[in-house]
Design a protein around this motif. Structure first.
Motif, short mmCIF file in Angstrom:
data_model
loop_
_atom_site.label_atom_id
_atom_site.label_comp_id
_atom_site.label_asym_id
_atom_site.label_seq_id
_atom_site.Cartn_x
_atom_site.Cartn_y
_atom_site.Cartn_z
N GLN A 49 31.88 37.59 30.24
CA GLN A 49 32.35 36.34 29.65
C GLN A 49 32.58 35.27 30.71
O GLN A 49 32.21 34.11 30.54
CB GLN A 49 33.67 36.55 28.88
N ALA A 108 35.82 29.46 23.06
CA ALA A 108 34.76 29.20 24.05
C ALA A 108 33.71 28.24 23.51
O ALA A 108 33.30 27.30 24.21
CB ALA A 108 34.10 30.52 24.46
N SER A 132 29.65 26.13 32.19
CA SER A 132 30.47 24.98 32.56
C SER A 132 29.82 24.20 33.70
O SER A 132 29.87 22.97 33.72
CB SER A 132 31.90 25.40 32.90
N LEU A 148 35.74 27.82 28.09
CA LEU A 148 34.45 28.48 28.17
C LEU A 148 34.55 29.84 28.84
O LEU A 148 33.88 30.80 28.47
CB LEU A 148 33.48 27.61 29.00
N MET A 149 35.41 29.89 29.87
CA MET A 149 35.53 31.16 30.61
C MET A 149 36.53 32.09 29.94
O MET A 149 36.59 33.26 30.28
CB MET A 149 35.93 30.87 32.05
N SER A 150 37.30 31.53 29.03
CA SER A 150 38.32 32.28 28.30
C SER A 150 39.04 33.29 29.18
O SER A 150 39.08 34.48 28.91
CB SER A 150 37.71 32.97 27.07
N SER A 201 36.53 34.25 38.56
CA SER A 201 36.55 32.89 38.01
C SER A 201 36.56 31.83 39.11
O SER A 201 36.37 30.65 38.83
CB SER A 201 37.77 32.70 37.11
N SER A 252 33.87 29.11 39.37
CA SER A 252 33.85 27.84 38.63
C SER A 252 34.21 26.67 39.52
O SER A 252 34.07 25.51 39.12
CB SER A 252 34.81 27.91 37.45
N GLY A 263 30.66 31.82 31.21
CA GLY A 263 31.47 30.61 31.23
C GLY A 263 31.16 29.74 32.44
O GLY A 263 31.05 28.52 32.34
#
Lengths: 261, 296
Positions: free
Chosen positions: A151, A233, A159, A216-218, A65, A68, A155
């Protein structure tokens, strides 16, 4: 419209800012990844580990993540794509060529989203190149379902694309380059982090762009401050799109229509 | 054919009336100068015409339509506004290629346009390194991309060296007279346009003060004849008797209005007075300009 989007892409890639932004983004993500990799599973004196160990699916998800982190750069690029037209008065030529100004704004929104996707792809390549070897070398297994790589990747793509859109909308509204960039940075690093870090403020924070991007990335990791209640999401996506379009619409009705003198 | 029509155009910025009820037309195949002192409202008029500024009232039309409603504006109207409207980090060619793709023109027009304005050699240089004169040429190059039949230029001679101004004059005359374009060029310096233009529109403090051909403006009003003669004491009463108004400027020098040079010569012959100098006093454009704009 394809011609106008092409023109916007040319505008971006014929000046130097885009690769400077890309480079800075890669450095930032690289530094973050280095820390997350180095301190994975290290226990503090209190006994608890700040980060899960490298061979866990949770670590893969956390490290993945990090991609992001490019959102702020995409947002700034979006702001600059529109404010530099006012700063260098190229907006005169742009509106002379395309007098229906809302078409220019639409083309810029599309281009902003495309640039976000491009940046996200580059960020994901870097993340994959670090995280996959790191977890495999530490004896972990790469389970797509447990680490939620698909996911999180989708995401990040979504994003960053939407932050590009968001930056365009913001820039159209503000018109002043310095104000737009400062606004974007303060928003992302001060306002957003307050609202997403403090649990009491989550009910508000989840409706902000940063919270929407998280949704969005949950990501499903307990940060120790309680598990935040993000939107679903798709809800996060809608919120981000909503902000970008709302700004663009307001801008089209106000600042974009102003006299170019 | 009327290419540009300005009708009762008015625009205020705050309490300042920049343009206050201006009307004029520009015909195809001619160069029209739009003259006035700085701050007279020239730029505002042109920006209204190009859809960049929304007028408070009145209309500004190209080919009978508002600019914003033209389906292919850059193929109908070329505009040169200020010289600074380029991103310094972008090359000349890239600037024009961006406009080409946005306007749906083939990319090769970018290079052709640069060649036409004499920037072919610096096409791949960043605009930040350009002189003011080169930027003006680049602005003209961008105006020519769509081979427009109407050209609107705001103070295009600013920053051009004498050779550049000479080149621009020839270029504009060629466009209008050989290719039938309608050219509207604004200026606050009369000498710049005096040798180029067919028609003149003069504006001052937002209001139109005169529109006409160059010839009409210069022959208008009092055209006087200056005469040096051997015996002005004899000549002056004779000229007055023939209906002329005579100023005795100094000893031996008269300023005569109401008679042409031939009539003056015949009277001098009758009076057996020797004329040592006869000069048609042309009321020059600069004087007319200053009188009309109230800046004398």
């Amino acid at each position: 419209m394809i011609g106008l989007v092409k023109a916007e892409v040319r505008k971006l890639f014929t000046t130097r800012l885009w690769w400077i932004m890309l480079l800075v983004m890669l450095v930032l993500i690289g530094v973050n990844l280095t820390f997350i990799t180095a301190f994975a599973g290290v226990t503090s004196e209190a006994g608890g580990a700040a980060l899960p160990a490298r061979d866990t699916a949770e670590w893969v998800q956390t490290a993945w993540s990090v991609g992001s982190g490019g959102s702020i750069f995409v947002m700034i690029l979006g702001v600059v794509m529109i404010t530099s037209e006012y700063r260098y008065q190229t907006v005169t030529g742009t509106f002379l060529t395309t007098p229906r100004r809302e078409r220019v704004i639409i083309a810029k929104l599309i281009t902003g989203a495309l640039v976000g996707l491009l940046f996200a792809l580059v960020a994901l390549v870097l993340v994959a190149a670090v995280v996959i070897p790191a977890t495999l070398l530490s004896g972990g297994e790469l389970s797509l379902s447990e680490s939620r790589i698909p996911q999180v990747s989708v995401g990040i793509l979504a994003s960053l694309a939407l932050y590009g859109l968001f930056g365009i909308g913001l820039g159209a509204l503000v018109r002043n380059q310095i104000a737009g960039i400062v606004g974007a940075v303060v928003w992302a690093y001060v306002v957003e982090s307050i609202f997403t870090a403090i649990p009491v403020l989550h009910p508000v924070g989840k409706w902000l762009p940063g919270g929407a991007a998280q949704a969005l990335m949950s990501i499903d990791v307990d940060t120790g401050l309680g598990r935040p209640e993000w939107l679903p999401a798709w809800g996060g996506a809608l919120v981000l799109i909503g902000y970008g379009l709302l700004f663009a619409l307001v801008a089209s009705a106000t600042t974009v229509r102003r006299d170019i003198t | 054919m009327t290419a540009i029509e300005i009708r009762d155009l008015a625009k205020s910025f705050g309490s300042v009336k920049a343009v206050d009820g201006v009307s004029f037309t520009v015909e195809a195949g001619s160069v029209t100068a739009y003259l006035g002192p700085n701050g007279a409202g020239k730029t505002t008029t042109l920006r209204c015409l190009l859809g960049l500024v929304t007028p408070d009232s009145g209309e500004a039309l190209v080919d009978g339509r508002r600019y914003a409603t033209l389906p292919q504006p850059v193929s109908e109207v070329g505009a040169v506004l200020e010289a600074t409207s380029f991103h310094p980090g972008r090359t000349a060619l890239d600037h024009l290629r961006i406009l080409c793709v946005a306007a749906g023109l083939p990319d090769q027009r970018a290079r052709e346009s640069l060649e036409a304005v004499g920037l072919g050699d610096v096409a791949d240089k960043r605009v930040g390194a350009f002189s003011l004169g080169m930027r003006q040429r680049l602005a003209l190059g961008s105006a020519l991309l769509g081979r427009p039949k109407i050209l609107i230029l705001d103070e295009p001679a600013n920053g051009l060296d004498p050779a550049g101004i000479e080149w621009l004059r020839g270029f504009l005359r060629h466009l209008a007279h050989e290719e039938g374009a309608a050219v509207l060029v604004s200026s606050h310096v009369l000498a710049e346009v005096e040798q180029t233009v067919d028609n003149v529109v003069i504006i001052a403090k937002g209001r139109l003060v005169r529109q006409g051909t160059l010839a009409e403006l210069t022959t208008n009003g009092d055209s006087a004849i200056r005469i040096r003669a051997s015996d002005t004491a004899t000549l002056a009463p004779a000229l007055e008797a023939a209906g002329a108004a005579v100023d005795r400027v100094e000893d031996g020098l008269l300023r005569v209005r109401g008679l042409d040079a031939e009539a003056v010569g015949r009277i001098a012959l009758d009076q057996r007075v020797v004329l040592t100098e006869v000069a048609q006093e042309r009321s020059d454009l600069q004087k007319v300009f200053l009188e009309l704009t109230g800046e004398r």
